[in-house]
Design a protein around this motif. Structure first.
Motif, PDB file in Angstrom:
ATOM      1  N   PRO A  11       0.835  -1.210   0.000  1.00 33.17           N
ATOM      2  CA  PRO A  11       0.000   0.000   0.000  1.00 33.17           C
ATOM      3  C   PRO A  11       0.868   1.256   0.000  1.00 33.17           C
ATOM      4  N   VAL A  12       0.402   2.287  -0.703  1.00 32.06           N
ATOM      5  CA  VAL A  12       1.176   3.524  -0.849  1.00 32.06           C
ATOM      6  C   VAL A  12       0.291   4.723  -0.512  1.00 32.06           C
ATOM      7  N   PRO A  13       0.901   5.837  -0.159  1.00 31.80           N
ATOM      8  CA  PRO A  13       0.131   7.059   0.077  1.00 31.80           C
ATOM      9  C   PRO A  13      -0.331   7.689  -1.233  1.00 31.80           C
ATOM     10  N   VAL A  14      -1.276   8.613  -1.123  1.00 32.04           N
ATOM     11  CA  VAL A  14      -1.928   9.208  -2.282  1.00 32.04           C
ATOM     12  C   VAL A  14      -1.664  10.713  -2.321  1.00 32.04           C
ATOM     13  N   TRP A  64       6.482  11.516  -9.316  1.00 29.54           N
ATOM     14  CA  TRP A  64       5.947  11.144  -8.012  1.00 29.54           C
ATOM     15  C   TRP A  64       5.663   9.648  -7.866  1.00 29.54           C
ATOM     16  N   VAL A  65       5.271   8.987  -8.932  1.00 36.12           N
ATOM     17  CA  VAL A  65       5.016   7.540  -8.813  1.00 36.12           C
ATOM     18  C   VAL A  65       6.300   6.783  -8.478  1.00 36.12           C
ATOM     19  N   PRO A  66       7.427   7.053  -9.142  1.00 34.00           N
ATOM     20  CA  PRO A  66       8.678   6.405  -8.718  1.00 34.00           C
ATOM     21  C   PRO A  66       9.101   6.775  -7.301  1.00 34.00           C
ATOM     22  N   TRP A  67       8.632   7.907  -6.806  1.00 35.82           N
ATOM     23  CA  TRP A  67       8.901   8.264  -5.407  1.00 35.82           C
ATOM     24  C   TRP A  67       8.043   7.457  -4.430  1.00 35.82           C
ATOM     25  N   GLY A  68       7.121   6.647  -4.956  1.00 40.60           N
ATOM     26  CA  GLY A  68       6.320   5.777  -4.095  1.00 40.60           C
ATOM     27  C   GLY A  68       4.961   6.327  -3.742  1.00 40.60           C
ATOM     28  N   TYR A  69       4.392   7.147  -4.606  1.00 39.41           N
ATOM     29  CA  TYR A  69       3.063   7.720  -4.366  1.00 39.41           C
ATOM     30  C   TYR A  69       2.102   7.330  -5.481  1.00 39.41           C
ATOM     31  N   ARG A 291       9.839  16.348   0.708  1.00 37.13           N
ATOM     32  CA  ARG A 291      10.255  16.178   2.104  1.00 37.13           C
ATOM     33  C   ARG A 291       9.057  16.303   3.041  1.00 37.13           C
ATOM     34  N   PHE A 292       8.176  17.251   2.764  1.00 38.55           N
ATOM     35  CA  PHE A 292       6.988  17.444   3.598  1.00 38.55           C
ATOM     36  C   PHE A 292       6.092  16.209   3.549  1.00 38.55           C
ATOM     37  N   PHE A 293       5.794  15.724   2.340  1.00 34.32           N
ATOM     38  CA  PHE A 293       4.891  14.578   2.228  1.00 34.32           C
ATOM     39  C   PHE A 293       5.548  13.280   2.685  1.00 34.32           C
ATOM     40  N   LEU A 297       3.085  11.499   5.064  1.00 33.75           N
ATOM     41  CA  LEU A 297       2.363  10.391   4.424  1.00 33.75           C
ATOM     42  C   LEU A 297       3.116   9.071   4.492  1.00 33.75           C
ATOM     43  N   LYS A 298       4.446   9.134   4.695  1.00 30.36           N
ATOM     44  CA  LYS A 298       5.237   7.903   4.791  1.00 30.36           C
ATOM     45  C   LYS A 298       5.858   7.686   6.164  1.00 30.36           C
TER      46      LYS A 298
END
Length: 549
Positions: A11-14, A64-69, A291-293, A297-298
């Motif tokens: 599962p990943v954050p949105v 952002w998707v490769p960053w895990g979102y 960095r904020f998210f 979120l992670k």
């Protein structure tokens, strides 16, 4: 909606946006002038992305998707591929956003944490939905938004801001209204970005709210504006509020108000220069958002919670270079609130109040009065909101005041910057309709008068009245020898010459022009306005001078 997900079973954050610009309208095509400008100024923008899935004012899925979102882009009701009645910023649209967030937060591929991140419209409606407190909304980055629909969008100081709506709404919203057969092709779905339905002009018109007519009919602040503005006491989501130093007429004020007024205990404020969409996609902005998210979120332990709450990117004349300085408060701690007095006899600004009475009269629809200071005796930083106290009289029962704060080099060159739209934006602006001069004693501050806009008080011709004009926040470091200036007129500030921007009007006030004849009939607002100064009428600009750090 469109959903972009990492190829993983975990599962990943949105990261989500919802709005009326059509998820299928490609940035490079539907917003070609803006894209061409960005690529010309920053040919290496978004490194690592092929830029194949870009839409206006939203994050790049290829980054952002490769960053895990997981990235979700929603067409709001009545826009793009979503059918229904189009009513921008309405309570119904906000409730839809709440439902979308809760849908995203409960998918099996979601970790239950939803973040909101986007520019302008996609920033404004973050405040709206946050006040509903959807359980899965975890953090948000409203980048160059607005909040108070009366004071920041439709009526600056009580004056109708009509020109932006007349251009922006048909160009960016109605062009992709659901069922519009002229909408651009969605390059990814190979179908119309406005859905399969093809509605007639009459059907399209009946299926959308005439927003400008609503604002034109409502001169005073009322429930229609309040229903489209956040209740700050209910905004508790952690946020990073990113403001432009030069977006007067729409974008800066709401970001600053959010930081000072919202109930959230975990909130940050950041101020930057540049064009509207520019810094969002540059390395600085991307790293800031990530960095904020990552932290919220992670759960990344990256030290974000220890960061100072206010980030100020200092501007200097005729330079694109900035200096980042971190502070803890807004307005900045240690601000020396300094009065710069108007002297009508000399049309001058002085740090001392004039000893003699004076008055200057101008034709409200034709003239402007410029007040200039002596050269600064030392380098001076001016960062924060400002307020202008004036004593005025009018030959009619009302007067509109348009105030522009400027600075000039020793050789007379004006200090200007690339704004959110206008490439020649002055340092700051403010507006006030004199009949709307009533302020709230509870919400007002010396540096930010808060007008109630609930009690219209016409003027008696020839009688002198004290009025306080709110001037939106800005930031500048001026060298020794520069001069400060205030331009006061009864119409929009505009420089002579051709437009400098092919997308929007850009002659000093951007597209935020107030020239609606119904709101500003000439027999009322085309009279003569007089500014009075001297003992008992100490007209002054309250300036936020920042001591050297």
């Amino acid at each position: 909606c469109d959903v972009f997900r990492p190829d993983t079973t975990a599962p990943v954050p949105v990261i989500m946006t919802s709005g009326p610009y059509a998820k299928g309208a490609r940035y490079q095509e539907h917003y070609k002038p803006m894209w061409d400008w960005l690529i010309k100024e920053h040919p290496d923008v978004l490194p690592g992305s092929k830029k194949e899935f870009l839409t206006w004012e939203t994050v790049d899925p290829e980054i952002w998707v490769p960053w895990g979102y997981a990235i979700i882009r929603v067409d709001s009701r009545g826009a793009g591929r979503s059918p229904g009645y189009l009513d921008i910023f309405s309570p119904r649209e906000t409730k839809d956003y709440y439902n979308s967030i809760e849908w995203a937060g409960t998918r099996p591929w979601s970790n239950g944490k939803v973040g909101l991140n986007g520019i302008s419209y996609y920033a404004i409606n973050q405040w709206h939905v946050a006040q509903l407190q959807p359980p899965h909304l975890t953090a948000m980055v409203p980048w160059e938004g607005a909040a108070d629909m009366y004071r920041e969008w439709y009526r600056h100081g009580g004056i109708l801001s009509n020109k932006f709506m007349e251009v922006w709404y048909p160009r960016q919203v109605l062009s992709v209204q659901h069922g519009n057969p002229k909408a651009p092709l969605d390059p990814w779905m190979k179908q119309s970005s406005a859905g399969r339905a093809e509605l007639s002009p009459e059907q399209l018109d009946a299926n959308q709210s005439d927003t400008l007519s609503n604002a034109r009919a409502r001169e005073m602040d009322d429930t229609w504006y309040r229903d489209r503005s956040p209740d700050w006491s209910k905004v508790v989501t952690p946020f990073l509020s990113c403001a432009s130093w030069a977006g007067f007429g729409l974008h800066p004020r709401g970001n600053f108000e959010a930081f000072t007024q919202a109930a959230s205990k975990e909130k940050w404020l950041e101020g930057h220069p540049g064009r509207h969409e520019e810094w969002f996609y540059l390395k600085y902005g991307m790293e800031l958002q990530k960095r904020f998210f990552d932290h919220y979120l992670k759960g990344a332990e990256n030290g974000w919670e220890k960061e100072p709450r206010v980030w100020v990117n200092l501007r200097r004349p005729f330079s694109k270079e900035v200096e980042l300085r971190k502070e803890q408060e807004w307005p900045l701690a240690g601000t020396r609130w300094t009065k710069l007095f108007l002297d009508a006899k000399a049309k001058a600004l002085d740090w001392r109040a004039p000893a003699a009475e004076g008055a200057v009269t101008f034709d409200a629809m034709d003239d402007a009065v410029r007040w200039m200071s002596a050269p600064l005796e030392q380098e001076t930083e001016i960062t924060g909101p400002m307020a202008l106290r004036l004593y005025i009289s009018s030959s009619t029962v009302d007067a509109d005041l348009f105030v522009t704060f400027q600075a000039f080099s020793p050789d007379g060159k004006e200090v200007e910057f690339q704004g959110t739209v206008d490439p020649h934006t002055p340092l700051a602006q403010g507006w006030l309709r004199a009949s709307h001069r009533k302020t709230c004693p509870v919400s007002s501050r010396p540096w930010r008068p808060f007008h109630t806009h609930d009690d219209k008080m016409p003027l008696k011709p020839g009688q002198v009245y004290a009025v306080d004009v709110e001037i939106w926040p800005q930031c500048i470091v001026l060298p020794k020898g520069y001069r400060l200036s205030i331009d006061i007129r009864g119409k929009d500030f505009e420089r002579p010459g051709p437009d400098a921007n092919v997308a929007f009007r850009s002659k000093g006030s951007g597209p935020w022009i107030h020239d609606d004849p119904m709101d500003r009939p000439a027999h009322i607002f085309g009279g003569k306005t007089t500014i009075h100064t001297g003992p008992g009428r100490e007209a002054h600009l309250l300036v936020p001078v920042i001591p050297k750090r």
